[in-house]
Design an enzyme around this catalytic site. Structure first.
Site, PDB file in Angstrom:
ATOM      1  N   ASN A   7       0.731  -0.867  -0.327  1.00  0.00           N
ATOM      2  CA  ASN A   7       0.024  -0.027   0.166  1.00  0.00           C
ATOM      3  C   ASN A   7       0.761   1.104  -0.090  1.00  0.00           C
ATOM      4  O   ASN A   7       1.360   1.542   0.919  1.00  0.00           O
ATOM      5  CB  ASN A   7      -0.684   0.216   1.364  1.00  0.00           C
ATOM      6  CG  ASN A   7      -1.564   1.051   1.062  1.00  0.00           C
ATOM      7  OD1 ASN A   7      -1.279   1.921   0.413  1.00  0.00           O
ATOM      8  ND2 ASN A   7      -2.505   1.273   2.668  1.00  0.00           N
ATOM      9  N   LYS A   9       0.216   4.005  -0.102  1.00  0.00           N
ATOM     10  CA  LYS A   9      -1.000   5.045  -0.206  1.00  0.00           C
ATOM     11  C   LYS A   9       0.075   6.474  -0.679  1.00  0.00           C
ATOM     12  O   LYS A   9      -0.309   6.663  -2.349  1.00  0.00           O
ATOM     13  CB  LYS A   9      -0.347   5.622   1.487  1.00  0.00           C
ATOM     14  CG  LYS A   9      -0.383   5.020   2.783  1.00  0.00           C
ATOM     15  CD  LYS A   9       0.046   5.605   4.088  1.00  0.00           C
ATOM     16  CE  LYS A   9      -0.363   3.887   4.711  1.00  0.00           C
ATOM     17  NZ  LYS A   9       0.012   3.619   6.051  1.00  0.00           N
ATOM     18  N   HIS A  89      -9.644   1.399   4.246  1.00  0.00           N
ATOM     19  CA  HIS A  89      -8.021   1.041   4.931  1.00  0.00           C
ATOM     20  C   HIS A  89      -8.855   2.031   6.160  1.00  0.00           C
ATOM     21  O   HIS A  89      -9.688   3.520   5.952  1.00  0.00           O
ATOM     22  CB  HIS A  89      -7.559   1.788   4.370  1.00  0.00           C
ATOM     23  CG  HIS A  89      -6.111   1.642   5.070  1.00  0.00           C
ATOM     24  ND1 HIS A  89      -5.590   2.907   5.793  1.00  0.00           N
ATOM     25  CD2 HIS A  89      -5.029   1.236   5.275  1.00  0.00           C
ATOM     26  CE1 HIS A  89      -4.150   2.688   6.643  1.00  0.00           C
ATOM     27  NE2 HIS A  89      -4.351   1.063   5.594  1.00  0.00           N
ATOM     28  N   GLU A  91      -7.204   4.389   7.384  1.00  0.00           N
ATOM     29  CA  GLU A  91      -6.693   5.710   7.213  1.00  0.00           C
ATOM     30  C   GLU A  91      -8.158   6.180   6.921  1.00  0.00           C
ATOM     31  O   GLU A  91      -8.276   8.047   6.868  1.00  0.00           O
ATOM     32  CB  GLU A  91      -6.196   6.206   5.908  1.00  0.00           C
ATOM     33  CG  GLU A  91      -4.264   6.288   7.452  1.00  0.00           C
ATOM     34  CD  GLU A  91      -3.206   5.521   6.702  1.00  0.00           C
ATOM     35  OE1 GLU A  91      -3.655   5.849   5.220  1.00  0.00           O
ATOM     36  OE2 GLU A  91      -2.442   5.279   7.001  1.00  0.00           O
ATOM     37  N   GLU A 160      -4.991  -5.363  11.328  1.00  0.00           N
ATOM     38  CA  GLU A 160      -4.686  -3.915  10.920  1.00  0.00           C
ATOM     39  C   GLU A 160      -5.069  -3.841  12.523  1.00  0.00           C
ATOM     40  O   GLU A 160      -5.425  -1.951  11.715  1.00  0.00           O
ATOM     41  CB  GLU A 160      -4.213  -2.975   9.978  1.00  0.00           C
ATOM     42  CG  GLU A 160      -4.003  -3.509   8.149  1.00  0.00           C
ATOM     43  CD  GLU A 160      -3.398  -2.075   8.093  1.00  0.00           C
ATOM     44  OE1 GLU A 160      -2.731  -2.696   6.314  1.00  0.00           O
ATOM     45  OE2 GLU A 160      -4.434  -1.618   6.763  1.00  0.00           O
ATOM     46  N   GLY A 166       2.041   1.921  10.763  1.00  0.00           N
ATOM     47  CA  GLY A 166       3.235   3.184  10.645  1.00  0.00           C
ATOM     48  C   GLY A 166       3.493   3.607  12.435  1.00  0.00           C
ATOM     49  O   GLY A 166       4.681   4.566  11.757  1.00  0.00           O
ATOM     50  N   SER A 205       3.415  -1.846  10.308  1.00  0.00           N
ATOM     51  CA  SER A 205       4.660  -1.620  11.138  1.00  0.00           C
ATOM     52  C   SER A 205       5.421  -2.942  10.314  1.00  0.00           C
ATOM     53  O   SER A 205       6.529  -3.540  11.285  1.00  0.00           O
ATOM     54  CB  SER A 205       4.936  -1.300  11.819  1.00  0.00           C
ATOM     55  OG  SER A 205       4.834  -0.097  12.136  1.00  0.00           O
ATOM     56  N   GLY A 226       2.944  -1.167   4.581  1.00  0.00           N
ATOM     57  CA  GLY A 226       2.923   0.099   3.789  1.00  0.00           C
ATOM     58  C   GLY A 226       4.391   1.126   3.500  1.00  0.00           C
ATOM     59  O   GLY A 226       5.172   0.589   2.470  1.00  0.00           O
TER      60      GLY A 226
END
Ligand code: PGA
Length: 243
Positions: A7, A9, A89, A91, A160, A166, A205, A226
């Site tokens: 991903n 992003k 997701h 986010e 997730e 992150g 992560s 990510g």
């Protein structure tokens, strides 16, 4: 065979994409790899023919067409031979008000266009600390698949935990396995005949130090990467995981 999803992003460029494609074109992959860059970098790979390597979208519209500025429909993805899409997701849920109801409609859109959904679910830190995370995950699954009939499609679920995305912090492998088993049990109740079509992956992560431990578990069907997916060599190493 494991499912390895990148991903990107809001990152990447044409030159990074061509670096990836050159790297992946050199050897055949024994894992199933899906690269999800921003929409403008999606390509149908027709001229590349990389075995087991696919492109995926990071999002899809809940609408078919119409006055919805900035949106891209499932039909448009399919027309461009993009047959994987991340949906829900965290986010998008938190920054773009994506509700479980919208996610349910998006999954319907994807399935009716033969696109494999990569559904992201997971709890925040407070829900983990107050031990309510299983209830949250249960609800996210119920809502995401409400009134959805599965035929022979593959569905990828990415567990997730938001507190891991992150942050460099990952749950213990025992915690990851426990949630994956919980998800599998829930799917078995919801879709007893189709349970094997659901691939349960972990995201948050994932990096060169931990991917081996995570992917070595039989309960983990793959990983969603990510930050570490932005480096072609690191991601390539993860994609070449062998049991
Ligand atoms: P991360 O992101 O690997 O950078 O934690 C994962 C994700 O958000 O999908």
């Amino acid at each position: 065979m494991k499912y390895i999803i990148a991903n990107w992003k809001l990152n990447g460029s044409k030159s990074l994409l061509s670096e990836f494609l050159n790297q992946f074109a050199t050897h055949s992959l024994h894992n199933y790899v899906v690269l999800c860059p921003p929409h403008l970098l999606l390509s149908d790979l027709d001229n590349k023919h990389i075995d087991n390597f696919f492109m995926g979208s990071q999002n899809v519209s809940e609408y078919d067409n119409g006055a919805f500025t900035g949106e891209i429909s499932a039909e448009m993805l399919a027309e461009n031979k993009i047959f994987h899409s991340i949906v829900g997701h965290s986010e998008r849920r938190t920054l773009f008000s994506e509700t479980d109801e919208k996610i349910n409609i998006k999954i319907k859109q994807l399935l009716s266009n033969n696109i494999t959904p990569i559904l992201c679910i997971g709890e925040n830190l407070e829900q983990r600390n107050t031990n309510t995370f299983k209830k949250i995950i249960d609800l996210q699954l119920e809502e995401a698949f409400k009134n959805i009939k599965i035929d022979d499609q593959t569905i990828i679920i990415a567990y997730e935990p938001i507190w891991s995305i992150g942050t460099g912090i990952t749950p213990d492998i025992s915690q990851i396995i426990a949630v994956h088993e919980f998800i599998k049990t829930k799917i078995k109740q919801m879709y007893p005949k189709n349970v094997n079509q659901f691939k349960i992956t972990y995201g948050g992560s994932v990096n060169l130090k931990n991917y081996n431990t995570i992917l070595s578990s039989a309960a983990v069907d793959g990983v969603l990467v990510g930050g570490a997916s932005l480096d072609s060599r690191s991601f390539y190493e993860i994609c070449n995981f062998k049991n």
